[in-house]
Design an enzyme around this catalytic site. Structure first.
Site, mmCIF file in Angstrom:
data_model
loop_
_atom_site.group_PDB
_atom_site.id
_atom_site.type_symbol
_atom_site.label_atom_id
_atom_site.label_comp_id
_atom_site.label_asym_id
_atom_site.label_seq_id
_atom_site.Cartn_x
_atom_site.Cartn_y
_atom_site.Cartn_z
ATOM 1 N N TYR A 113 -5.301 37.258 96.947
ATOM 2 C CA TYR A 113 -5.548 35.837 97.210
ATOM 3 C C TYR A 113 -4.286 35.004 97.061
ATOM 4 O O TYR A 113 -3.307 35.433 96.463
ATOM 5 C CB TYR A 113 -6.720 35.284 96.415
ATOM 6 N N GLU A 114 -4.327 33.812 97.673
ATOM 7 C CA GLU A 114 -3.164 32.934 97.821
ATOM 8 C C GLU A 114 -2.034 33.608 98.610
ATOM 9 O O GLU A 114 -0.861 33.292 98.426
ATOM 10 C CB GLU A 114 -2.646 32.452 96.451
ATOM 11 N N GLY A 115 -2.411 34.529 99.478
ATOM 12 C CA GLY A 115 -1.431 35.211 100.309
ATOM 13 C C GLY A 115 -1.112 36.589 99.789
ATOM 14 O O GLY A 115 -0.651 36.745 98.665
#
Length: 591
Positions: free
Chosen positions: A442-444
């Site tokens: 998550y968040e890339g």
């Protein structure tokens, strides 16, 4: 059941001996009171709260998980979470780094990063609820109108409400240009928000009365792709003119995900069915506004990796000290016992030293990055703020991706030390492995962070942050070139720093002739860069020992770990360099 003790000694060493944050912080705008004494007092209180309130809820919260009621679309968090959040808010922790004008304490982000590690190590699932609020506050502060700040910000800062960020949709993950959520203007100046978002952490829960969602959506006249995205504030409850809660908005949780880890954190499918929303920032500029949240969140996710690694290390070290099994290869070391403990085994020490080297090096990387976010925000000159901004932009993808990937390694090694007992849920260490798995995603993902680092921060922005960091390392090496006690470390660091610069230039040339080389090299380039960065911080740690007031035992542990890092972890750069040089030709097409 696992244990946790806040690593206050190492935090003090990192902050005050190595990074010397106190003179920097007190020199910044409105930083006169941010002394070492104040920072230490806050860290000690954070440690007590995490050890006594959060850590005891970690394993039970994982076992119980969150409960979703489809009739009411409500989510109940595990036992103890709501009370912990109440105490957290009453203690002022929800507004630790927020502006005083909105009820915060305006303490430095550097301190916030340190306390966040402590809280996340206590209970990472629980810590996601205030973490999302922190990002929402930052976006509101930067992009919200004064009316919006007065209406929403103070209530989130106080812990009365929480916030979320709503980006992802079923068909639009990392490629936000594909999102379909609509925002239709209404005569009263609000918007009707319609669409479905997925993977929304803290999208629904019972910790507070109201949740403020920051939602990406498209206006009717929006251009295609990411250039046509706007951001909207959608409150769980509509607000009356006096700011009190009114009727329920058409923003509800349609389900919660059944996850591998972080089971105490509610990850929701959010349905917006013509929900009332207000535009924040400029039309079609929502992605830039959301990145305000995402950059802070990416640093926070890196801290999650550190927190899990620290707790895994603490428990695997404790187990290795206590577990009696087999004998030393050179003869018994505990002749009065039935067997020696696991620490006599070289491979167990290898696994423990790997954890310690990555944990303590990562802590310096994250705190160093956080310190420059403070300089970026409150530096005395535009030039100082600009340089800090470029350095932060360069370091964040490394801090997010590398530290979360190292958390996979550290938690795996912890479980390995436990052996079969590590695979058993009751002993607790397998939870760290499960919880750590999501943070690289998550968040890339790691690949996305690597493309951001190489494709944007090095190539598109012409390596501004990279040049700052390489110069910093070079100046450190020049300063300590005549220090006989550091000679073993300075020479290889200086050589590797020069190689890093040359490798970056060579790679830039190959990428210019074939853009596919960016994707082929990006992840290995990120790892290579991360190992050089940690070598620098380990060298700085050794240099700081001469003036540190820490015990001799603490100092010797630093020397031992630095030796291990330089001799057994830093050579990984050789592999990553070879992979970078193999280029796109080593990745043939797959049918």
């Amino acid at each position: 059941m696992t244990v946790y003790k806040a690593p206050l000694d190492d935090l003090r060493f990192a902050l005050f001996d190595v990074l010397k944050v106190d003179p920097v912080l007190t020199s910044l705008e409105s930083g006169e009171a941010h002394s070492q004494d104040l920072l230490e007092a806050v860290l000690e209180e954070a440690g007590r709260f995490s050890e006594q309130v959060l850590a005891p809820t970690n394993a039970p919260g994982d076992q119980e998980g969150c409960h979703y009621d489809p009739a009411s679309h409500s989510v109940t968090t595990p036992k103890g979470f709501k009370e912990a959040f109440r105490q957290f808010a009453e203690g002022g922790w929800t507004g630790l780094t927020d502006p005083e004008i909105y009820g915060g304490q305006a303490l430095p982000k550097t301190l916030g990063t340190a306390t966040t590690e402590i809280f996340q190590a206590g209970n990472l699932s629980w810590s996601l609820y205030p973490l999302l609020s922190e990002g929402a506050c930052h976006a509101l502060e930067i992009h919200g109108s004064e009316e919006q700040k007065q209406r929403y910000l103070g209530r989130i800062v106080s812990g009365e409400w929480t916030g979320t960020m709503c980006l992802t949709e079923p068909q639009a993950g990392s490629d936000l240009g594909l999102l379909k959520t609509r925002a239709e203007p209404r005569p009263d100046g609000t918007y009707a928000i319609t669409g479905t978002k997925i993977f929304i952490s803290a999208g629904e829960h019972d910790l507070v009365d109201n949740i403020v969602h920051l939602v990406l959506a498209r206006l009717p006249d929006a251009p295609a792709g990411s250039r046509g995205i706007s951001m909207f504030i959608v409150s769980k409850y509509k607000l009356n003119t006096d700011g009190s809660l009114g009727e329920r908005n058409a923003a509800t949780a349609g389900a919660i995900e059944h996850k591998m880890g972080l089971r105490g954190s509610a990850t929701c499918v959010m349905n917006f069915d013509g929900a009332e929303g207000v535009l924040i920032g400029q039309p079609h500029k929502g992605l830039a506004a959301m990145f305000t949240m995402m950059n802070a969140a990416r640093l926070g996710v890196g801290v999650q990796g550190l927190a899990l690694s620290e707790r895994a290390y603490q428990n695997s070290l404790k187990y290795a000290r206590e577990r009696l099994q087999s004998r030393s290869l050179s003869g018994p070391k505990f002749a009065d016992k039935v067997a020696d403990n696991l620490l006599v085994q070289p491979d167990v020490r290898r696994m423990l030293l790997t954890q310690r080297a990555l944990v303590e090096g990562s802590r310096l990387l994250l705190l160093h990055t956080a310190l420059h976010t403070d300089i970026e925000a409150r530096g005395s000159t535009p030039e100082q703020r600009q340089q800090a901004s470029e350095l932060v932009a360069f370091l964040i993808p490394i801090a997010k991706a590398a530290v979360t990937e190292w958390a996979q390694e550290c938690t795996k090694e912890a479980l390995q030390i436990y052996g079969g007992h590590g695979y058993i849920a009751e002993n607790g260490v397998e939870q760290f492995v499960r919880d750590a798995r999501i943070i690289t995603l998550y968040e890339g993902t790691t690949g996305i962070q690597a493309l951001d680092l190489l494709g944007r921060k090095v190539l598109q922005l012409q390596g501004a942050g990279l040049r700052h960091f390489i110069k910093e390392v070079a100046q450190f090496c020049e300063t300590h070139a005549g220090d006989a006690g550091l000679a073993e470390w300075i020479a290889p660091l200086d050589a590797l720093n020069r190689e890093w610069g040359q490798l970056s230039k060579t790679l830039a040339a190959s990428c210019a002739s074939n853009p596919e080389e960016i994707g082929a090299a990006a992840v290995d380039y990120l790892y290579y860069s991360a190992y050089v960065v940690l070598a620098y911080f380990w060298a700085r740690s050794l240099a700081a020992l001469s003036t540190s007031s820490q015990t001799e035992g603490f100092k010797q542990a630093k020397r031992d770990t630095a030796l291990f890092y330089f001799r057994r972890i830093l050579p990984r750069t050789l592999t990553h360099k070879a992979a970078i040089q193999a280029g796109i030709d080593s990745l043939p097409s797959i049918d």
